[in-house]
Design a protein around this motif. Sequence first.
Motif, PDB file in Angstrom:
ATOM      1  N   ASP A   1      12.362 -15.746  13.130  1.00 17.54           N
ATOM      2  CA  ASP A   1      12.934 -14.903  13.847  1.00 17.54           C
ATOM      3  C   ASP A   1      14.172 -14.169  13.110  1.00 17.54           C
ATOM      4  OD1 ASP A   1      14.053 -13.165  15.929  1.00 17.54           O
ATOM      5  OD2 ASP A   1      14.719 -14.978  17.237  1.00 17.54           O
TER       6      ASP A   1
ATOM      7  N   THR B   1      15.829 -11.505  14.326  1.00 19.52           N
ATOM      8  CA  THR B   1      16.562 -10.796  15.301  1.00 19.52           C
ATOM      9  C   THR B   1      18.109 -11.008  14.897  1.00 19.52           C
ATOM     10  OG1 THR B   1      14.969 -11.120  16.828  1.00 19.52           O
ATOM     11  CG2 THR B   1      17.178 -10.090  17.760  1.00 19.52           C
ATOM     12  N   ASP B   2      18.716  -9.808  14.801  1.00 15.28           N
ATOM     13  CA  ASP B   2      20.278  -9.981  14.468  1.00 15.28           C
ATOM     14  C   ASP B   2      20.542 -10.521  13.197  1.00 15.28           C
ATOM     15  OD1 ASP B   2      20.555  -8.381  16.712  1.00 15.28           O
ATOM     16  OD2 ASP B   2      21.014 -10.047  17.982  1.00 15.28           O
ATOM     17  N   LYS B   3      19.639 -10.938  12.384  1.00 14.82           N
ATOM     18  CA  LYS B   3      20.062 -11.687  11.266  1.00 14.82           C
ATOM     19  C   LYS B   3      20.372 -10.559  10.053  1.00 14.82           C
ATOM     20  CE  LYS B   3      18.828 -15.934  12.294  1.00 14.82           C
ATOM     21  NZ  LYS B   3      18.295 -15.895  13.720  1.00 14.82           N
TER      22      LYS B   3
ATOM     23  N   HIS C   1      11.092  -6.213  12.982  1.00 14.35           N
ATOM     24  CA  HIS C   1      11.593  -7.545  12.991  1.00 14.35           C
ATOM     25  C   HIS C   1      13.037  -7.775  13.570  1.00 14.35           C
ATOM     26  CE1 HIS C   1       8.133  -9.755  11.698  1.00 14.35           C
ATOM     27  NE2 HIS C   1       8.291  -8.773  10.776  1.00 14.35           N
ATOM     28  N   ASN C   2      13.692  -6.335  13.868  1.00 16.56           N
ATOM     29  CA  ASN C   2      15.157  -6.329  14.462  1.00 16.56           C
ATOM     30  C   ASN C   2      16.175  -7.111  13.667  1.00 16.56           C
ATOM     31  OD1 ASN C   2      14.112  -4.800  16.931  1.00 16.56           O
ATOM     32  ND2 ASN C   2      13.066  -6.886  17.619  1.00 16.56           N
ATOM     33  N   ALA C   3      16.032  -7.230  12.377  1.00 15.69           N
ATOM     34  CA  ALA C   3      17.013  -7.719  11.569  1.00 15.69           C
ATOM     35  C   ALA C   3      18.337  -6.725  11.613  1.00 15.69           C
ATOM     36  CB  ALA C   3      16.610  -7.577  10.015  1.00 15.69           C
TER      37      ALA C   3
END
Length: 262
Positions: free
Chosen positions: A42, A44-46, A66-68
């Motif tokens: 996941d 997300t936000d990474k 992937h919403n990085a």
Amino acid sequence: MSLTDEGHYGPKQLNMLKTVWGEGFLSPGGKEEIDEILKGIDLTDKKVLDFGCGTGGAVFHMIEKHNAAEVTGIDPEPLVIETANKLAREKGISSKVNFICAAPGILEFKQESFDIIFSKEAFLHVPDKKILLTELSKILIDDGIIAVGDWMRNDDQEPSDQMKEYIAAEGLDMYMCSLNKYSELLEETGFSVISLNDRNQWYLEVVQKEISDIKGPLYDQVINLIGKEEADGALEIWEQLLGVVKKGEHRPGNFQAIKKRK
Ligand SMILES: C[S@@+](CC[C@H](N)C(=O)[O-])C[C@H]1O[C@@H](n2cnc3c(N)ncnc32)[C@H](O)[C@@H]1O
């Protein structure tokens, strides 16, 4: 004359690879193979590092799909980084990406700067994988994940003459080791292996399609880009690549590992 006579990743090589693999990609498989490398992770936000990011295809995909939160791409080739920055501007996502042109071996980041390290078909250009994994481990947080796709070999013996001829024909520095070797080195450098994924059979089908595309629908486009002589030369190299993939000596592979807590 060859595809690499303007530099390993110079204008001719970039245009050829873009034609076969798509805008932003200097390796096969496109977005689907990036998803395969990242399967189960996941983002997300990474905060993510893409080591050897090329022209940015994976960086953009990790943000868009992937919403990085933020992806840093590093690569030693100035033209590659310039192209990645141009594509980021066109996509309107420059604020979430940070492309850095850095000499090979230079990782000027603070310790534990990244949650995830991603790389695709760039480790093969680095001769000492143990030093590379040790240095990458330092800039990854504890429990952070490294997810890599790379061109590998079946074993770590001397390459066959056929393989040496193929590598010489590519005109690129290529230091390929086996998936097992990566597994050993990961354990030695403070990681626990999550998964090892041999992609030889997948790539065998892909490389056959690449050749039929270059001979067929892409042929005129490739000739317009690099001329007939070089187009035919590129096809010969692709046929040599097919030979070593079919033989099972050239084995693309993916791995994921987690950085152990100290
Ligand atoms: C086969 S391309 C793959 C690029 C990108 N990851 C992709 O999949 O489209 C290999 C990339 O590794 C870069 N590279 C070469 N030597 C490197 C090194 N020592 N450290 C980091 N990147 C390197 C090249 O400039 C090139 O952009």
